[in-house]
Design an enzyme around this catalytic site. Structure first.
Site, PDB file in Angstrom:
ATOM      1  N   GLU A  21      84.759  28.606  -4.865  1.00  0.00           N
ATOM      2  CA  GLU A  21      85.004  27.971  -3.572  1.00  0.00           C
ATOM      3  C   GLU A  21      85.845  28.849  -2.643  1.00  0.00           C
ATOM      4  O   GLU A  21      86.983  29.197  -2.952  1.00  0.00           O
ATOM      5  CB  GLU A  21      85.715  26.635  -3.786  1.00  0.00           C
ATOM      6  CG  GLU A  21      84.833  25.588  -4.431  1.00  0.00           C
ATOM      7  CD  GLU A  21      85.576  24.336  -4.853  1.00  0.00           C
ATOM      8  OE1 GLU A  21      84.899  23.339  -5.109  1.00  0.00           O
ATOM      9  OE2 GLU A  21      86.817  24.370  -4.932  1.00  0.00           O
ATOM     10  N   THR A  57      83.242  26.158 -19.953  1.00  0.00           N
ATOM     11  CA  THR A  57      83.525  26.060 -18.536  1.00  0.00           C
ATOM     12  C   THR A  57      82.332  25.464 -17.801  1.00  0.00           C
ATOM     13  O   THR A  57      81.220  25.922 -17.976  1.00  0.00           O
ATOM     14  CB  THR A  57      83.848  27.451 -17.955  1.00  0.00           C
ATOM     15  OG1 THR A  57      84.829  28.072 -18.773  1.00  0.00           O
ATOM     16  CG2 THR A  57      84.376  27.337 -16.555  1.00  0.00           C
ATOM     17  N   ASN A  98      89.231  22.067  -0.831  1.00  0.00           N
ATOM     18  CA  ASN A  98      89.805  21.169  -1.824  1.00  0.00           C
ATOM     19  C   ASN A  98      90.710  20.102  -1.229  1.00  0.00           C
ATOM     20  O   ASN A  98      91.011  19.107  -1.879  1.00  0.00           O
ATOM     21  CB  ASN A  98      90.526  21.987  -2.899  1.00  0.00           C
ATOM     22  CG  ASN A  98      89.553  22.614  -3.864  1.00  0.00           C
ATOM     23  OD1 ASN A  98      89.050  21.960  -4.769  1.00  0.00           O
ATOM     24  ND2 ASN A  98      89.235  23.887  -3.647  1.00  0.00           N
ATOM     25  N   THR A 115      77.507  20.728  -7.199  1.00  0.00           N
ATOM     26  CA  THR A 115      78.462  19.913  -6.450  1.00  0.00           C
ATOM     27  C   THR A 115      78.878  20.717  -5.214  1.00  0.00           C
ATOM     28  O   THR A 115      78.206  20.695  -4.202  1.00  0.00           O
ATOM     29  CB  THR A 115      79.675  19.517  -7.315  1.00  0.00           C
ATOM     30  OG1 THR A 115      80.207  20.679  -7.963  1.00  0.00           O
ATOM     31  CG2 THR A 115      79.273  18.491  -8.362  1.00  0.00           C
TER      32      THR A 115
END
Length: 383
Positions: free
Chosen positions: A259, A179, A378, A146
């Site tokens: 990220e 996870t 985000n 992703t």
């Protein structure tokens, strides 16, 4: 070759059109046998995606023949329609492979609360089945990405048998039994109950101790499949150790691709009265945003480590706490230690040691720094 390094597995990764940018977004892993033993661990989030609930049910009997995974949509919080879409995906895949739908696990990742485009996903399964091959592991690993910047794979070769795996995850990295999305495969002859024990033990000390941002996913899934195609049955201890090594490798890759991260932070808690105390302290330090910001700025602000430790229920005497950063004991006996300027935090990896001076137990938690890039990514994720 990740999930196809072990004999008895084929895989594929295709672009089904689930992602608007045309990137690969659907993966299929098939166990061709002769054995089809399996085990799985899943998120402990009480809000579970439809694929998690389906896969928990079908793996309960210790048998799986295939896993179909999609990125570009989590199929979480999508109501009865989402449950129907998961079941339809499994049934469609099973029909094409000539197996039962209860032998197909389903995993999804992406934005929560958006229905999957089944008019594209199901033809994508058709394409994936047509593309299945023993060299399809890399394509499958790419298709489950992703916000990942790289695909994540690992392989370990034992004495006559092989263990491989792929993982995805770059955000929403927090422990809760499992996870992210992970598929592990082996051609070792291992029964389902042994797979289950080994997977739970490995997950507990690897994936469960990656804590990037304190946010637990609704879709976390780790599956382990055995084909038995090597004909070799390793000793339980040998297999468990190998599995932990592969899981640790993948977990480390996950935190390295978090990220926006610029620092990989190894938080080692020592001198704890119990392992649970060590893990609790490690998590508290990993989730301290003030500390994560300081480390991004390469500031060895050990006071923020102590303040995080103080929020826990772990056994310790505040006047005996010690903290080191990259080998420099900047805090001794709950007070000022070596000059903090001696702690060089300029490299990618930062090692924090928190000594509770309360016992002989320890634990390691991996985290990362908090950056403006993380906030930016985000803030725009849903678009």
């Amino acid at each position: 070759m990740s999930v196809t390094a072990a004999r008895g597995f084929t895989a594929a990764g295709v672009a089904a059109g689930i992602k608007s940018n045309g990137s690969p977004d659907l993966a299929l892993v098939v166990n061709t046998g002769p054995c089809r033993a399996a085990a799985g661990v899943f998120t402990s989030n009480r809000v579970k995606a439809a694929p998690v609930r389906w896969s928990q049910r079908v793996v309960a009997d210790g048998r799986l023949a295939a896993v179909v995974l999609n990125s570009g949509g989590a199929n979480a919080c999508t109501g009865p329609a989402g449950e129907h879409d998961t079941r339809t995906t499994a049934e469609h895949t099973a029909r094409l492979l000539g197996i039962g739908p209860d032998e197909v696990a389903v995993a999804s990742t992406g934005l929560i609360g958006v229905p999957l485009p089944m008019d594209r996903l199901l033809p994508g399964v058709d394409s994936a089945v047509a593309a299945l091959g023993p060299d399809g592991g890399k394509a499958a690993a790419i298709a489950i990405k992703t916000t990942d910047t790289v695909h994540k794979t690992a392989v370990l070769r034992g004495n006559g048998w092989t263990l491989g795996g792929m993982a995805k995850g770059a955000g929403m990295l927090a422990p809760g039994l499992a996870t992210m999305l992970v598929v592990l495969t082996t051609d070792a002859v291992v029964e389902a109950d042994e797979l289950d024990r080994a997977l739970r033990a490995a997950t507990r000390s690897t994936f469960d101790r990656v804590d990037s941002d304190g946010c637990m996913s609704t879709n976390d899934t780790v599956l382990l499949l055995s084909s038995g195609a090597s004909g070799t049955a390793p000793a339980p201890g040998e297999f468990s150790a190998a599995l932990r090594t592969v899981c640790a490798d993948l977990a480390r890759q996950l935190i390295g691709d978090a990220e926006g991260a610029t620092k990989d932070i190894r938080i080692e808690v020592t001198g704890a009265a119990t392992e649970d105390d060590a893990v609790e302290v490690g998590r508290a330090v990993a989730r301290n945003n003030l500390l994560k910001c300081a480390l991004h700025g390469e500031d060895p602000n050990w006071g923020r480590v102590l303040s995080a430790i103080g929020t826990t229920s772990a056994a310790f005497d505040p006047d005996r706490l010690n903290v080191a950063m990259n080998g420099v004991w900047v805090c001794k006996d709950g007070s000022i230690g070596a000059d903090r300027s001696q702690a060089d935090l300029s490299g990618r990896e930062i090692h924090i040691t928190a000594d509770l001076a309360a016992g002989g137990e320890s634990a390691v938690i991996w985290a990362n720094d908090l950056t403006a890039e993380y906030v930016h990514e985000n803030s725009e994720y849903s678009s």
